[in-house]
Design a protein around this motif. Sequence first.
Motif, PDB file in Angstrom:
ATOM      1  N   SER A   1       0.840  -1.181   0.000  1.00 46.44           N
ATOM      2  CA  SER A   1       0.000   0.000   0.000  1.00 46.44           C
ATOM      3  C   SER A   1       0.884   1.244   0.000  1.00 46.44           C
ATOM      4  N   GLN A   2       0.289   2.356  -0.366  1.00 46.44           N
ATOM      5  CA  GLN A   2       1.071   3.591  -0.392  1.00 46.44           C
ATOM      6  C   GLN A   2       1.428   4.016   1.018  1.00 46.44           C
ATOM      7  N   VAL A   3       2.678   4.361   1.205  1.00 48.53           N
ATOM      8  CA  VAL A   3       3.155   4.725   2.529  1.00 48.53           C
ATOM      9  C   VAL A   3       3.707   6.142   2.510  1.00 48.53           C
ATOM     10  N   THR A   4       3.802   6.715   3.697  1.00 51.02           N
ATOM     11  CA  THR A   4       4.283   8.083   3.810  1.00 51.02           C
ATOM     12  C   THR A   4       5.799   8.132   3.828  1.00 51.02           C
ATOM     13  N   MET A   5       6.357   7.389   4.752  1.00 53.40           N
ATOM     14  CA  MET A   5       7.802   7.428   4.938  1.00 53.40           C
ATOM     15  C   MET A   5       8.375   6.028   4.735  1.00 53.40           C
ATOM     16  N   MET A   6       9.558   5.985   4.146  1.00 53.89           N
ATOM     17  CA  MET A   6      10.298   4.729   4.022  1.00 53.89           C
ATOM     18  C   MET A   6      11.699   4.953   4.556  1.00 53.89           C
ATOM     19  N   PHE A   7      12.149   4.003   5.327  1.00 55.66           N
ATOM     20  CA  PHE A   7      13.458   4.106   5.950  1.00 55.66           C
ATOM     21  C   PHE A   7      14.251   2.841   5.689  1.00 55.66           C
ATOM     22  N   TRP A   8      15.557   2.961   5.737  1.00 55.37           N
ATOM     23  CA  TRP A   8      16.442   1.809   5.696  1.00 55.37           C
ATOM     24  C   TRP A   8      17.285   1.780   6.975  1.00 55.37           C
ATOM     25  N   TYR A   9      17.278   0.609   7.622  1.00 55.46           N
ATOM     26  CA  TYR A   9      18.035   0.412   8.856  1.00 55.46           C
ATOM     27  C   TYR A   9      19.073  -0.688   8.644  1.00 55.46           C
ATOM     28  N   ARG A  10      20.118  -0.651   9.439  1.00 62.80           N
ATOM     29  CA  ARG A  10      21.113  -1.706   9.482  1.00 62.80           C
ATOM     30  C   ARG A  10      21.153  -2.285  10.891  1.00 62.80           C
ATOM     31  N   GLN A  11      21.215  -3.597  10.949  1.00 64.56           N
ATOM     32  CA  GLN A  11      21.339  -4.277  12.244  1.00 64.56           C
ATOM     33  C   GLN A  11      22.540  -5.203  12.171  1.00 64.56           C
ATOM     34  N   GLN A  12      23.626  -4.776  12.766  1.00 61.04           N
ATOM     35  CA  GLN A  12      24.827  -5.605  12.784  1.00 61.04           C
ATOM     36  C   GLN A  12      24.617  -6.772  13.740  1.00 61.04           C
ATOM     37  N   PRO A  13      25.370  -7.862  13.538  1.00 59.22           N
ATOM     38  CA  PRO A  13      25.140  -9.088  14.320  1.00 59.22           C
ATOM     39  C   PRO A  13      25.065  -8.831  15.824  1.00 59.22           C
ATOM     40  N   GLY A  14      23.953  -9.234  16.413  1.00 55.65           N
ATOM     41  CA  GLY A  14      23.780  -9.085  17.846  1.00 55.65           C
ATOM     42  C   GLY A  14      23.614  -7.652  18.327  1.00 55.65           C
ATOM     43  N   GLN A  15      23.393  -6.739  17.415  1.00 57.58           N
ATOM     44  CA  GLN A  15      23.324  -5.320  17.778  1.00 57.58           C
ATOM     45  C   GLN A  15      21.921  -4.749  17.574  1.00 57.58           C
ATOM     46  N   SER A  16      21.805  -3.493  17.887  1.00 55.43           N
ATOM     47  CA  SER A  16      20.542  -2.786  17.705  1.00 55.43           C
ATOM     48  C   SER A  16      20.396  -2.312  16.267  1.00 55.43           C
ATOM     49  N   LEU A  17      19.340  -1.583  16.012  1.00 57.44           N
ATOM     50  CA  LEU A  17      19.076  -1.067  14.679  1.00 57.44           C
ATOM     51  C   LEU A  17      19.592   0.360  14.565  1.00 57.44           C
ATOM     52  N   THR A  18      20.268   0.618  13.473  1.00 58.94           N
ATOM     53  CA  THR A  18      20.794   1.954  13.205  1.00 58.94           C
ATOM     54  C   THR A  18      20.207   2.467  11.900  1.00 58.94           C
ATOM     55  N   LEU A  19      19.664   3.666  11.925  1.00 59.31           N
ATOM     56  CA  LEU A  19      19.068   4.250  10.737  1.00 59.31           C
ATOM     57  C   LEU A  19      20.140   4.655   9.743  1.00 59.31           C
ATOM     58  N   ILE A  20      20.009   4.141   8.511  1.00 57.13           N
ATOM     59  CA  ILE A  20      20.924   4.514   7.442  1.00 57.13           C
ATOM     60  C   ILE A  20      20.454   5.795   6.784  1.00 57.13           C
ATOM     61  N   ALA A  21      19.182   5.791   6.353  1.00 56.01           N
ATOM     62  CA  ALA A  21      18.677   6.943   5.607  1.00 56.01           C
ATOM     63  C   ALA A  21      17.164   6.878   5.493  1.00 56.01           C
ATOM     64  N   THR A  22      16.591   8.018   5.188  1.00 59.05           N
ATOM     65  CA  THR A  22      15.179   8.140   4.844  1.00 59.05           C
ATOM     66  C   THR A  22      15.080   8.193   3.325  1.00 59.05           C
ATOM     67  N   ALA A  23      14.288   7.299   2.759  1.00 62.49           N
ATOM     68  CA  ALA A  23      14.121   7.266   1.305  1.00 62.49           C
ATOM     69  C   ALA A  23      13.015   8.231   0.914  1.00 62.49           C
ATOM     70  N   ASN A  24      13.349   9.245   0.137  1.00 64.00           N
ATOM     71  CA  ASN A  24      12.395  10.265  -0.253  1.00 64.00           C
ATOM     72  C   ASN A  24      11.919  10.007  -1.679  1.00 64.00           C
ATOM     73  N   GLN A  25      10.618  10.080  -1.872  1.00 65.02           N
ATOM     74  CA  GLN A  25      10.100   9.816  -3.208  1.00 65.02           C
ATOM     75  C   GLN A  25      10.518  10.912  -4.167  1.00 65.02           C
ATOM     76  N   GLY A  26      11.129  10.507  -5.266  1.00 67.01           N
ATOM     77  CA  GLY A  26      11.464  11.439  -6.323  1.00 67.01           C
ATOM     78  C   GLY A  26      12.599  12.387  -6.030  1.00 67.01           C
ATOM     79  N   SER A  27      13.280  12.193  -4.939  1.00 61.17           N
ATOM     80  CA  SER A  27      14.425  13.048  -4.626  1.00 61.17           C
ATOM     81  C   SER A  27      15.477  12.242  -3.875  1.00 61.17           C
ATOM     82  N   GLU A  28      16.597  12.866  -3.654  1.00 58.28           N
ATOM     83  CA  GLU A  28      17.723  12.160  -3.014  1.00 58.28           C
ATOM     84  C   GLU A  28      17.363  11.788  -1.572  1.00 58.28           C
ATOM     85  N   ALA A  29      17.849  10.651  -1.154  1.00 58.56           N
ATOM     86  CA  ALA A  29      17.613  10.199   0.213  1.00 58.56           C
ATOM     87  C   ALA A  29      18.323  11.098   1.218  1.00 58.56           C
ATOM     88  N   THR A  30      17.826  11.091   2.434  1.00 59.50           N
ATOM     89  CA  THR A  30      18.430  11.850   3.529  1.00 59.50           C
ATOM     90  C   THR A  30      19.224  10.888   4.389  1.00 59.50           C
TER      91      THR A  30
END
Lengths: 113, 114
Positions: B27-56
């Motif tokens: 379904s259509q969503v407002t925000m999309m994010f990408w996270y990284r979770q290293q082995p045995g670790q927490s989640l770290t935000l990589i970037a916010t994916a912006n529609q039609g423009s460069e990611a933050t």
Amino acid sequence: QQQVKQSPQSLIVQKGGISIINCAYENTAFDYFPWYQQFPGKGPALLIAIRPDVSEKKEGRFTISFNKSAKQFSLHIMDSQPGDSATYFCAASTSSNTGKLIFGQGTTLQVKP
Amino acid sequence: SAVISQKPSRDICQRGTSLTIQCQVDSQVTMMFWYRQQPGQSLTLIATANQGSEATYESGFVIDKFPISRPNLTFSTLTVSNMSPEDSSIYLCSVTIGTAFAYTFGSGTRLTVV
């Protein structure tokens, strides 16, 4: 200031007992505090969340207690079951910060039968 | 809540190569994010994916290493470029819908770099 500190790192509880996980934050702009549950090989799933205008929220066996003045919040799992064995993450975000979630370090919970 | 399909679910890659991870939402969503979770670790935000423009991108993550695309409201890709063993992690797509803050996560892509 963006950190969320979570403790303990690991927790072992007997079946039927109470599991308690604590988190602390510094950024007073945080206004949304969720807890996520993650099983091995799966993505985190939202368990329960609270906003700072209430001090407690309960959903089934899961309760969040929130202390705004101390900048702390905790997850209580009542009558813990072996199926609750998972990794739990607290998190925080701000409405004004494009909603980015900042996660705590995680707590691995083991519930012994 | 949205249902997220993330592909591939896992991969083993040679160092120096690149891998593109896809995130498809039902379904259509407002925000999309990408996270990284290293082995045995927490989640770290990589970037916010912006529609039609460069990611933050978050501090410590750069576009040359993690190029992101979001051509529409339901799809995004994350590329891990010029991989090294330190990139071995779980990469997770996350979305929000409307003004709700209930983040939904995909099952992740488990990447091993050898």
